[in-house]
Design an enzyme around this catalytic site. Structure first.
Site, short mmCIF file in Angstrom:
data_model
loop_
_atom_site.label_atom_id
_atom_site.label_comp_id
_atom_site.label_asym_id
_atom_site.label_seq_id
_atom_site.Cartn_x
_atom_site.Cartn_y
_atom_site.Cartn_z
N GLY A 273 0.82 -1.18 0.48
CA GLY A 273 0.31 0.25 0.00
C GLY A 273 0.91 1.65 0.34
O GLY A 273 1.00 2.60 -0.94
N GLU A 310 1.82 5.98 7.79
CA GLU A 310 3.30 6.39 6.94
C GLU A 310 3.55 7.12 7.93
O GLU A 310 4.88 6.98 7.97
CB GLU A 310 2.49 6.11 4.91
N HIS A 313 4.56 6.22 11.40
CA HIS A 313 5.78 5.31 10.97
C HIS A 313 7.12 6.56 11.12
O HIS A 313 8.78 5.88 11.39
CB HIS A 313 5.90 4.15 10.23
N GLU A 332 4.72 -2.53 13.41
CA GLU A 332 3.36 -2.27 12.39
C GLU A 332 1.55 -2.33 13.13
O GLU A 332 1.02 -1.86 12.93
CB GLU A 332 3.08 -3.48 11.53
#
Length: 893
Positions: A273, A310, A313, A332
């Site tokens: 993704g 994202e 992260h 994750e």
């Protein structure tokens, strides 16, 4: 043949065998001369021996590389190639750093695996997680080797005007002309040490949207989104989502943006993704591009969620990363939890938050619970693997997020924030383990259940499978007490026949006969023993228990609710999740009764009490439209199948279709009123209220077209067709097209042709067009021939992961009624395409191979045919390790 293909028995990697790296890399200077056919990579590293590890040879990982030169401190040195590793033995003694220079070439244009450095539509991209960096240069390709990176990109200026890498742009300029004209360069320096899996570069003809923001500390940051020309008008929502993510992370967890610039780049050729490369996120276009004409409400929500994921992260994964790939859920699972919390915090109402929670749980229970019960079952921290790419799973991500959520439940929202602060104080800039994270959350909350039960809580990290939570209630009218007894068990998993008890937070409340919450009964019970009882006092009458509110733990609740109790919960429970869950339990109970009954499928499987309850939901003015749509959507065929020991996919499909038709016809007047009172032709807004109204209208139109197909009434199919022609946004347009296709109405063919003609240049919309047809209900076995015909369509490209997923995966993974054919033809189709895709993209092939994980639960003749197809794949000599691991585990006893 690709080096990653099967070469003898695959190596089994075990967590218990972890050893610290023998060498550390302090800095890396990479120089790329970019050419699609032959890219030259100069890798200059500052390396030193790890003083904590006995002296040994340096073994660097590499794959599909042409090695031209190796220098140590500027001089030639001896080396050898051992399989896919470059081995250097004659290195300087002691722990003083030395310079290591490696010059290699690679061929990005022929890299169909989309791992490492590759070319997509004339633009260079990278994907290095988990082990793609070794396809760029020889390196210690493991996450616990963190280094500072300086990257210089050199390329033809006309063909590759945009040159991007991680960090800050410190220099750019012209080079001497090459054979194709002017050349230029750009030099990037990343101020943060990182593992090589976070390296990224992009070079090509791209346009950008740019936004300046001022952080709370007054520092200015530049945000940029790069896309292909023609897509810039689809990036506003992604930019807004990025800005919201940055603001939320600083407000909720005190984590600021730590770079001068933050970049997102979109590509249509991407296995995943998106990827959180430090400061240079590379995204699948599916999760960046959105405007009202081409994207649905679901697309808008997914863009916001993935952009947030994202970005988050940047701290949970980048600033603190994984010691090894067994710790994947460290980044994750935690970051999925963070993006779920972000999405819930972005909505204003409690109802909208509940809708988001229900959607997340529905995915978990439909797909991850199935994974827990299958041959690929593994803990969120696996103990071993053959191919790490196979462990980017719903277990690691979605179940991992639920484990983090339970931590927050056990320590409270403020306590969790304290734990996050301690985690970064201890481990910023380090590669750590799941244990380190759990310890930080517990240490920050020393009096919490988490701290007191931490060793046992960590069974969630080490044990596979979905626990069963058994509950039984007993009311004492004389004492006015209600005793709720809870117990737990967990079915065997591969390699784990017996499980130790988990720590399970169980949110409960009691309702009285009128459906009102009984004061003082709402609480969270922490079950840590095999069984325990809790006594509720001052309960004036026999209550209805509301158990596992908000889905407080990822378990299967087994409670002997009566239909009357479920109807009470559905009508009155103050907990929105359990209100929805009650409706699902009623529908599931009726579905299973019809499936397991002898004889033909009943034409009306739903009883009058259920129909009356659904009518009441549809008519209730106080319920939000989005919540109504969730309640009125039947459990999926996949979820129904998971409740059965022996699965007949065709009977499940027939029963669910009979239930859909009964809902459509019996509530036809209410569906029509819902459509007329909720459809909105005003300006498109992707907010939760507007999206919820459109979702309910879409369901109503589906039902009205389904009823019309059986009655012959042309009115509603005609309205659906008209909306395909002139709807003001993609949500309404695609819902209308889907209503015609899913009902099997004769107008569907013309509507599909019109839709394709209008959007044939919009790749993401074409993905929807393919997926809709491949996922449609199978009337008379026509879906497989249609899918086979669509494989030859000029717009179908099997090497594009999005397009392969839209057609092949939609059929094999998401349409059980069409895939599981009595003649086995669906399995033959699966077999052929697993092998075809394996030849050029093993990652994607392995994901397709997962479609037959649960073949042993199938009834005959499906089971034997599925087994034969899996055995055929497993017998191929040139199978990739990715696919071999999946099919081998599927066939194992």
């Amino acid at each position: 043949m690709m080096n990653s293909l099967h070469e003898g028995a695959p190596t089994l990697i075990r967590r218990e065998d972890y050893a610290a790296p023998a060498f550390l890399i302090d800095s890396v200077a990479l120089t790329f001369d970019l050419d699609p056919a032959k890219t030259r990579v100069l890798n200059q590293m500052r390396v030193r021996r790890n003083p904590d590890v006995p002296a040994q040879a340096l073994r660097l990982d590499g794959e599909d590389l042409n090695l031209a030169r190796v220098l140590v401190n500027g001089a030639g040195t001896s080396f050898k190639l051992d399989g896919q590793q470059l081995v250097l033995e004659n290195l300087p003694e002691g722990t003083e750093p030395f310079d290591l220079e490696i010059f290699t070439t690679c061929a990005p244009a022929s890299n169909t695996q989309l791992m490492g450095l590759y070319v997509s539509q004339g633009t260079f991209f990278t994907q290095c997680e988990a082990e793609g960096f070794r396809r760029i240069t020889y390196f210690l390709d493991r996450p616990d080797v963190m280094a500072s990176y300086t990257v210089t990109l050199r390329a033809d200026k006309a063909t590759y005007p945009v040159l991007l890498s991680n960090g800050n742009l410190v220099e750019e300029g012209a080079l001497e002309d090459g054979p194709n004209g002017p050349r230029h360069y750009a030099k990037w320096v990343d101020p943060h040490k990182k593992p090589c899996y976070l390296f990224a570069l992009v070079a090509g003809q791209l346009v950008r949207r740019e936004q300046k923001i001022i952080a709370r500390n007054g520092q200015e940051h530049t945000l940029q989104i790069y896309v292909r020309a023609g897509d810039l008008d689809k990036t506003e929502h992604a930019m807004n989502s990025l800005m919201a993510s940055i603001a939320w992370d600083e407000a909720r967890f005190g984590l600021p943006l730590d770079l001068e610039r933050f970049m997102i780049v979109a590509t249509s050729d991407f296995n995943m993704g998106a990827m959180e490369n430090k400061g240079l996120n590379i995204f699948n276009t599916k999760f960046v591009l959105a405007n009202p004409a081409t994207a649905t409400d679901v697309d808008y929500a997914n863009v916001e969620s993935v952009v947030g994921h994202e970005y988050f992260h940047n701290w949970t994964g980048n600033r603190v990363t994984c010691r090894d790939w067994f710790q994947l859920s460290l980044k994750e699972g935690l970051t999925v939890f963070r993006d779920q919390e972000f999405s819930m915090d972005m909505v204003a109402s409690a109802s909208a938050r509940a809708v988001k929670r229900i959607e997340d749980v529905r995915l978990l229970r439909t797909a991850q619970f199935a994974e827990d019960a299958g041959p690929m079952a593994h803990p969120i921290r696996p103990d071993q693997y053959q191919e790490i790419n196979n462990f980017y799973t719903l277990t690691v991500y979605e179940k991992g997020a639920e484990v983090v959520r339970m931590m927050q439940t056990l320590v409270g929202r403020d306590g969790f924030a304290r734990g996050m602060r301690l985690y970064f104080e201890r481990h910023d800039g380090q590669a750590v383990t799941c244990d380190d994270f759990a310890q930080a959350i517990a240490d920050a909350n020393p009096d919490s259940h988490l701290a007191l039960l931490l060793p046992q809580f960590k069974h969630w990290y080490s044990q596979a499978g979905t626990p069963r939570l058994h509950s039984q209630g007993e009311y004492d009218a004389d004492a006015q007490t209600y005793t709720l007894t809870l117990s737990q068990s967990c079915p065997p998993s591969p390699g784990q026949p017996v499980k130790a008890p988990f720590v399970i937070p169980v949110a409960v409340g009691l309702l009285d006969a009128q459906g009102q919450d009984i004061p003082g009964t709402a609480r969270t019970v922490v079950l840590s023993d095999t069984s325990a009882s809790v006594v509720f006092e001052h309960v004036p009458s026999a209550p209805v228990p509301s158990i596992l509110r908000g889905f407080s733990a990822p378990v299967v609740l087994q409670h002997a609710y009566t239909d009357a109790e479920l109807l009470t919960l559905l009508a009155h429970d103050s907990d929105a999740f359990n209100r929805w869950e009650a409706g699902q339990r009623l529908a599931l109970r009726l579905a299973l009764a019809a499936i397991q009954a002898d004889g033909d499928v009943p034409t009306e499987p739903l009883d009058s009490a259920y129909m009356d309850a659904m009518r009441a939901v549809l008519q209730a003015p106080q319920l939000d439209a989005a919540f109504k749509e969730l309640v009125l959507t039947l459990p999926s065929e996949t979820y129904i199948a998971e409740q059965l020991d022996m699965v007949d996919p065709q009977r499940i499909h027939a029963v669910r279709e009979a239930m859909r038709l009964q809902l459509a016809t019996a509530l036809q007047t209410d569906w029509a009123h819902t459509f007329e009172s909720h459809h909105d032709n005003g300006a498109y807004r992707p907010d939760p209220v507007s999206s919820g109204r459109r979702a309910l209208v879409g369901l109503a139109l589906h039902m009205l077209c389904l009823a019309a197909r059986h009655s012959g009434d042309p009115v509603w199919p005609g309205k659906a067709y008209q909306r395909v022609k002139d709807a003001g946004n993609m949500t309404d347009r695609f819902q209308s097209l889907s209503a015609l296709v899913s009902s099997g109405h004769e107008l569907a063919t013309a509507a599909l042709e019109r839709f394709h003609a209008r959007f044939q240049r919009e790749e993401l919309v074409l993905d929807k067009w393919f997926a809709l047809q491949a996922g449609a209900p199978d009337h008379g076995g026509h879906i497989l021939p249609m899918v086979q015909q669509l494989l030859t369509h000029p717009d179908f490209h099997i090497k594009n992961p999005n397009r392969a997923r839209s057609l092949i995966f939609s059929y094999c993974n998401a349409n059980p009624g069409a895939f599981h054919r009595a003649d086995g033809a669906g399995y033959t189709f699966w077999r052929d395409h697993v092998l075809a895709i394996n030849a050029f993209n093993p990652q994607v092939a392995a994901r397709l191979a997962r479609a037959l994980d649960r073949w042993r639960q199938l009834a005959e003749p499906y089971r034997s045919a599925a087994c034969a197809a899996i055995e055929h794949v497993a017998a191929q000599p040139d199978l990739s390790n990715d696919v071999r691991e999946v099919v081998t585990r599927a066939l194992a006893d």
